[in-house]
Design a protein around this motif. Sequence first.
Motif, PDB file in Angstrom:
ATOM      1  N   ILE A 100     -57.685  -0.569 -17.783  1.00 47.00           N
ATOM      2  CA  ILE A 100     -58.372  -0.643 -16.501  1.00 47.00           C
ATOM      3  C   ILE A 100     -59.218  -1.909 -16.466  1.00 47.00           C
ATOM      4  O   ILE A 100     -59.814  -2.303 -17.474  1.00 47.00           O
ATOM      5  CB  ILE A 100     -59.253   0.608 -16.253  1.00 47.00           C
ATOM      6  N   VAL A 101     -59.194  -2.553 -15.313  1.00 48.26           N
ATOM      7  CA  VAL A 101     -60.059  -3.707 -15.103  1.00 48.26           C
ATOM      8  C   VAL A 101     -61.382  -3.195 -14.543  1.00 48.26           C
ATOM      9  O   VAL A 101     -61.399  -2.439 -13.568  1.00 48.26           O
ATOM     10  CB  VAL A 101     -59.426  -4.717 -14.125  1.00 48.26           C
ATOM     11  N   GLU A 102     -62.470  -3.582 -15.176  1.00 50.65           N
ATOM     12  CA  GLU A 102     -63.779  -3.084 -14.755  1.00 50.65           C
ATOM     13  C   GLU A 102     -64.008  -3.355 -13.265  1.00 50.65           C
ATOM     14  O   GLU A 102     -63.801  -4.470 -12.774  1.00 50.65           O
ATOM     15  CB  GLU A 102     -64.889  -3.749 -15.577  1.00 50.65           C
ATOM     16  N   GLY A 103     -64.412  -2.309 -12.547  1.00 50.92           N
ATOM     17  CA  GLY A 103     -64.660  -2.442 -11.125  1.00 50.92           C
ATOM     18  C   GLY A 103     -63.460  -2.151 -10.253  1.00 50.92           C
ATOM     19  O   GLY A 103     -63.594  -2.082  -9.024  1.00 50.92           O
ATOM     20  N   HIS A 104     -62.296  -1.955 -10.851  1.00 47.06           N
ATOM     21  CA  HIS A 104     -61.089  -1.680 -10.074  1.00 47.06           C
ATOM     22  C   HIS A 104     -60.910  -0.175  -9.901  1.00 47.06           C
ATOM     23  O   HIS A 104     -61.253   0.631 -10.779  1.00 47.06           O
ATOM     24  CB  HIS A 104     -59.856  -2.266 -10.757  1.00 47.06           C
TER      25      HIS A 104
END
Length: 412
Positions: A315-319
Amino acid sequence: MRGCVWELLQGCLRSRRAYFSVDGSRCRFGCLSDSYGSSGKIRGCCPSVGTPSCSRSMASATSCAVLSEALPKDKDNLASDMLIDSFGRFHNYLRISLTERCNLRCHYCMPAEGVELTPNSQLLSHAEIVRLANLFVTSGVDKIRLTGGEPTIRKDIEDICLSLSNLKGLKTLAMTTNGIILTKKLPKLKECGVNAINISLDTLVPAKFEFMTRRKGHERVMGSMDAAIELGYNPVKINCVVMRGLNDDEICDFVEMTREKPINVRFIEFMPFDGNVWNVKKLVPYVEMLDRVRQRFKNVQRLKDHPADTAKNFIVEGHCGTVSFITSMTEHFCAGCNRLRLLADGNFKVCLFGPSEVCYQFVLCLSTGGNFYISIFNGLHYIFLKFNLRSVQQICIHVKFFSNIYLGFFFN
């Protein structure tokens, strides 16, 4: 091996005689009425015999100890034990191909001229699919995925989904689709119990989509993705086969889609199949794909994977959504594989890359139900799963031998 089959045969015959007390003619009619076509001819049931592509050393290269949490809790349950193979893998995930037909001609999947298709009369019917699926579910399978070809082009798709979703013990009914005609069908499919959706989409560029699939329809696929999100599917999984020089420049564009939408983009390493002209130069390894993502996006975090996951999840942080990599070529996941495959023509196989198949259609000829029906199914399943893949050719031969002996002995 022949002794094992003969012991199974004798045991099943004893079970049959103890359970049923009807004359042979009536038994014959009852057993075969649902499995014979209107012409009275039995459908072809000869298993294809080939050389498997997986070996014991390959499948055991990674420890299977982590799979213990996926095993059935009731170890005294014989039906569940039938789904545990010689490597300790619990096969609780069944993929059912509903059709061999597809409304696209993707380069990596099918040659431009198409492939020879099995006649519709020899494909599993709605009733046969449900009967076989029920046997798997009562044995411990709790997830079924409907595939193809393209499953949505089957006319009775909604009825099949409704019947499968009503099977006691089934937790997940999923579908993998190219999304071309999904938008108009999805509301009904959700009502019929489909609770997970994978959509195949290899490019975000319409012109490239037409080149890759040899068909138009990019807007319809994007519309299907949005429709699935609106209907509450979370996540909507997007399967993207990455090929160097074709769509590898879009990796980060796909990841960007996860910023605001509950999408799980699944990048799949380009795999060789018959007719897709596979070339190692087209393969983009997982490590390279991940490196490209990390160069563009900061704080890419690894998520905890289930022991049976084929994907490495991030997971990309903030996504809002997530990103996964299916590393079929560079980091195989044979040791954790929990999948079984029922093909549209009634054949059964374990490994996607293994050509060896066992035909389950003849099981449909043996009984309309009851203890014997379950015992036959479990017996064949036990033979197939308890021996390593080097023995599949022998298993196929003896399963055919077993079926011929049994049918000849009991119905003549």
